[in-house]
Design a protein around this motif. Structure first.
Motif, mmCIF file in Angstrom:
data_model
loop_
_atom_site.group_PDB
_atom_site.id
_atom_site.type_symbol
_atom_site.label_atom_id
_atom_site.label_comp_id
_atom_site.label_asym_id
_atom_site.label_seq_id
_atom_site.Cartn_x
_atom_site.Cartn_y
_atom_site.Cartn_z
ATOM 1 N N GLU A 40 0.672 -1.175 -0.097
ATOM 2 C CA GLU A 40 0.023 -0.187 0.018
ATOM 3 C C GLU A 40 0.810 1.137 -0.014
ATOM 4 O O GLU A 40 0.587 2.085 -0.487
ATOM 5 C CB GLU A 40 -0.913 -0.095 1.145
ATOM 6 C CG GLU A 40 -2.116 -1.081 1.042
ATOM 7 C CD GLU A 40 -2.780 -1.020 2.584
ATOM 8 O OE1 GLU A 40 -2.867 -0.114 3.219
ATOM 9 O OE2 GLU A 40 -3.549 -1.931 2.249
ATOM 10 N N ARG A 41 1.903 1.093 0.649
ATOM 11 C CA ARG A 41 2.985 2.493 0.628
ATOM 12 C C ARG A 41 4.380 1.912 0.420
ATOM 13 O O ARG A 41 4.796 0.853 0.935
ATOM 14 C CB ARG A 41 3.037 2.855 1.986
ATOM 15 C CG ARG A 41 3.696 4.290 1.951
ATOM 16 C CD ARG A 41 3.546 5.192 3.413
ATOM 17 N NE ARG A 41 3.562 6.456 3.157
ATOM 18 C CZ ARG A 41 3.519 7.616 3.822
ATOM 19 N NH1 ARG A 41 2.807 7.107 5.142
ATOM 20 N NH2 ARG A 41 3.309 8.785 3.634
ATOM 21 N N LYS A 55 11.902 4.997 -11.283
ATOM 22 C CA LYS A 55 10.786 5.938 -11.913
ATOM 23 C C LYS A 55 10.184 5.423 -13.309
ATOM 24 O O LYS A 55 9.169 5.715 -13.653
ATOM 25 C CB LYS A 55 11.038 7.274 -12.015
ATOM 26 C CG LYS A 55 11.284 8.036 -10.610
ATOM 27 C CD LYS A 55 10.116 7.863 -9.578
ATOM 28 C CE LYS A 55 9.291 8.865 -9.893
ATOM 29 N NZ LYS A 55 8.048 9.016 -9.139
ATOM 30 N N ARG A 56 10.969 4.953 -14.117
ATOM 31 C CA ARG A 56 10.458 4.402 -15.522
ATOM 32 C C ARG A 56 9.876 3.304 -15.271
ATOM 33 O O ARG A 56 8.479 3.310 -16.323
ATOM 34 C CB ARG A 56 11.780 4.245 -16.502
ATOM 35 C CG ARG A 56 12.156 5.688 -16.729
ATOM 36 C CD ARG A 56 13.063 5.420 -18.350
ATOM 37 N NE ARG A 56 14.433 4.876 -17.692
ATOM 38 C CZ ARG A 56 15.514 5.498 -17.692
ATOM 39 N NH1 ARG A 56 15.326 6.842 -17.432
ATOM 40 N NH2 ARG A 56 16.546 4.833 -17.405
ATOM 41 N N LEU A 57 10.048 2.543 -14.784
ATOM 42 C CA LEU A 57 9.262 1.203 -14.439
ATOM 43 C C LEU A 57 8.092 1.254 -13.526
ATOM 44 O O LEU A 57 6.917 0.637 -13.979
ATOM 45 C CB LEU A 57 10.186 0.120 -13.833
ATOM 46 C CG LEU A 57 11.511 -0.428 -14.895
ATOM 47 C CD1 LEU A 57 12.437 -1.102 -13.978
ATOM 48 C CD2 LEU A 57 10.937 -1.085 -15.726
ATOM 49 N N LEU A 58 8.277 1.935 -12.676
ATOM 50 C CA LEU A 58 6.946 2.271 -11.722
ATOM 51 C C LEU A 58 6.547 3.781 -11.418
ATOM 52 O O LEU A 58 7.166 4.164 -10.417
ATOM 53 C CB LEU A 58 7.297 1.618 -10.464
ATOM 54 C CG LEU A 58 7.431 0.195 -10.426
ATOM 55 C CD1 LEU A 58 7.722 -0.713 -9.039
ATOM 56 C CD2 LEU A 58 6.098 -0.671 -10.766
ATOM 57 N N PRO A 59 6.228 4.253 -12.509
ATOM 58 C CA PRO A 59 6.275 5.911 -12.210
ATOM 59 C C PRO A 59 5.198 6.470 -11.202
ATOM 60 O O PRO A 59 5.732 7.603 -10.714
ATOM 61 C CB PRO A 59 5.650 6.475 -13.600
ATOM 62 C CG PRO A 59 5.019 5.024 -14.272
ATOM 63 C CD PRO A 59 5.624 3.843 -13.715
ATOM 64 N N GLY A 60 4.238 5.962 -10.772
ATOM 65 C CA GLY A 60 3.501 6.251 -9.737
ATOM 66 C C GLY A 60 4.176 5.798 -8.126
ATOM 67 O O GLY A 60 3.596 6.545 -7.191
ATOM 68 N N VAL A 61 5.195 5.338 -8.192
ATOM 69 C CA VAL A 61 5.992 5.138 -6.951
ATOM 70 C C VAL A 61 7.057 5.837 -6.588
ATOM 71 O O VAL A 61 7.662 6.292 -7.506
ATOM 72 C CB VAL A 61 6.485 3.502 -6.874
ATOM 73 C CG1 VAL A 61 7.408 3.385 -5.455
ATOM 74 C CG2 VAL A 61 5.457 2.583 -7.133
ATOM 75 N N PRO A 62 6.814 6.639 -5.232
ATOM 76 C CA PRO A 62 7.945 7.615 -5.000
ATOM 77 C C PRO A 62 9.328 7.092 -4.792
ATOM 78 O O PRO A 62 9.371 5.710 -4.631
ATOM 79 C CB PRO A 62 7.637 8.023 -3.682
ATOM 80 C CG PRO A 62 6.107 7.550 -3.304
ATOM 81 C CD PRO A 62 5.943 6.537 -4.395
ATOM 82 N N ALA A 63 10.395 7.612 -5.237
ATOM 83 C CA ALA A 63 11.761 7.212 -5.408
ATOM 84 C C ALA A 63 12.620 7.971 -4.873
ATOM 85 O O ALA A 63 12.384 9.443 -4.801
ATOM 86 C CB ALA A 63 12.205 6.895 -6.816
ATOM 87 N N GLY A 64 13.853 7.412 -4.184
ATOM 88 C CA GLY A 64 14.598 8.337 -3.330
ATOM 89 C C GLY A 64 16.136 8.017 -3.835
ATOM 90 O O GLY A 64 16.422 6.913 -4.144
ATOM 91 N N LEU A 65 16.898 9.339 -3.707
ATOM 92 C CA LEU A 65 18.230 9.136 -3.919
ATOM 93 C C LEU A 65 18.766 9.256 -2.531
ATOM 94 O O LEU A 65 18.729 10.232 -1.937
ATOM 95 C CB LEU A 65 18.802 10.496 -4.810
ATOM 96 C CG LEU A 65 20.318 10.465 -5.233
ATOM 97 C CD1 LEU A 65 20.676 9.070 -6.069
ATOM 98 C CD2 LEU A 65 20.766 11.545 -5.724
#
Length: 234
Positions: A119-120, A135-145
């Motif tokens: 869910e998160r 981000k390209r594969l799962l664009p709706g999922v927040p990504a972090g560096l």
């Protein structure tokens, strides 16, 4: 302020095991695992490139097939869990932070995540190319560096790979870094905070969350801060 159980609850149980995740889920908003691939391409939760430090085995993770890896003791009789096992455990109970340890493994990891999406979910990595691919594969999922070295413009670097979050090492956090990130629309979630002084400073700086080896101690602090706040006037 989000509490993230670092490697589950590293200070309390063998890291990156289901036992550590259960302990972390009792107190954290999200639990974090590090992912690498076995020789036969199965994503498993282990931090190091070798099994030497955290199991009774030796050699590189990628040198083991999953059946061989599962024979190793990862502490307290635990085995190294697969990503599928992690997802089954946390489903509907907590959020998940996945750290991509190896560039080139993003597609396999994303495929497994899509089978049982938490869910998160946050996808994070030290590797900018892995963040961009996530981000390209799962664009709706927040990504972090994630970063540990001194970085001139962490917000700019994060934005260049479409990141939503920066995850600096705790000693790289300053008021200026937090303000610049927030102005860029980024969350700031440093690692690893383990003392009450750390938690207090995180509150003062207005962080969005933090990773901790002892999420239950962090939760006790957060509950105490909430209890100390005066009730709003009616």
């Amino acid at each position: 302020m989000l509490i993230i159980g670092h490697r589950g609850a590293r200070a309390l149980e063998p890291e990156n095991t289901l036992r550590a995740l259960r302990r972390g889920m009792a107190c954290a908003d999200l639990v974090e695992v590090d992912l690498r691939l076995t020789r036969d391409g199965i994503p498993v939760a282990i931090h190091d490139a070798t099994v030497d430090r955290t199991t009774d085995g030796t050699g590189p993770v990628k040198g083991y097939a999953i059946e061989e890896l599962k024979r190793l003791d990862a502490g307290e009789g635990e085995t190294i869990p697969t990503l599928h096992e992690v997802l089954d455990l946390i489903h509907g109970r907590a959020g998940l932070v996945v750290e991509i340890k190896e560039p080139g493994t993003e597609a396999v990891i994303a495929s497994v995540l899509m089978d049982l999406m938490p869910e998160r979910l946050f996808l994070v990595s030290f590797h900018p190319e892995s963040v961009a691919m996530a981000k390209r594969l799962l664009p709706g999922v927040p990504a972090g560096l994630i970063y540990s070295k001194e970085t001139v413009d962490p917000a700019g670097l994060a934005r260049s790979v479409q990141a939503d979050i920066i995850l600096p090492r705790w000693d790289r956090v300053s008021r200026e870094v937090v303000e610049q990130a927030h102005e860029a629309g980024l969350l700031v979630v440093p690692w690893t905070l383990n003392t009450e002084d750390d938690f207090r400073e995180a509150t003062r700086l207005g962080l969005d969350g933090f990773a901790t080896d002892d999420p239950c101690a962090a939760q006790q602090y957060r509950q105490g801060v909430t209890a100390e706040r005066p009730a709003p006037a009616r």
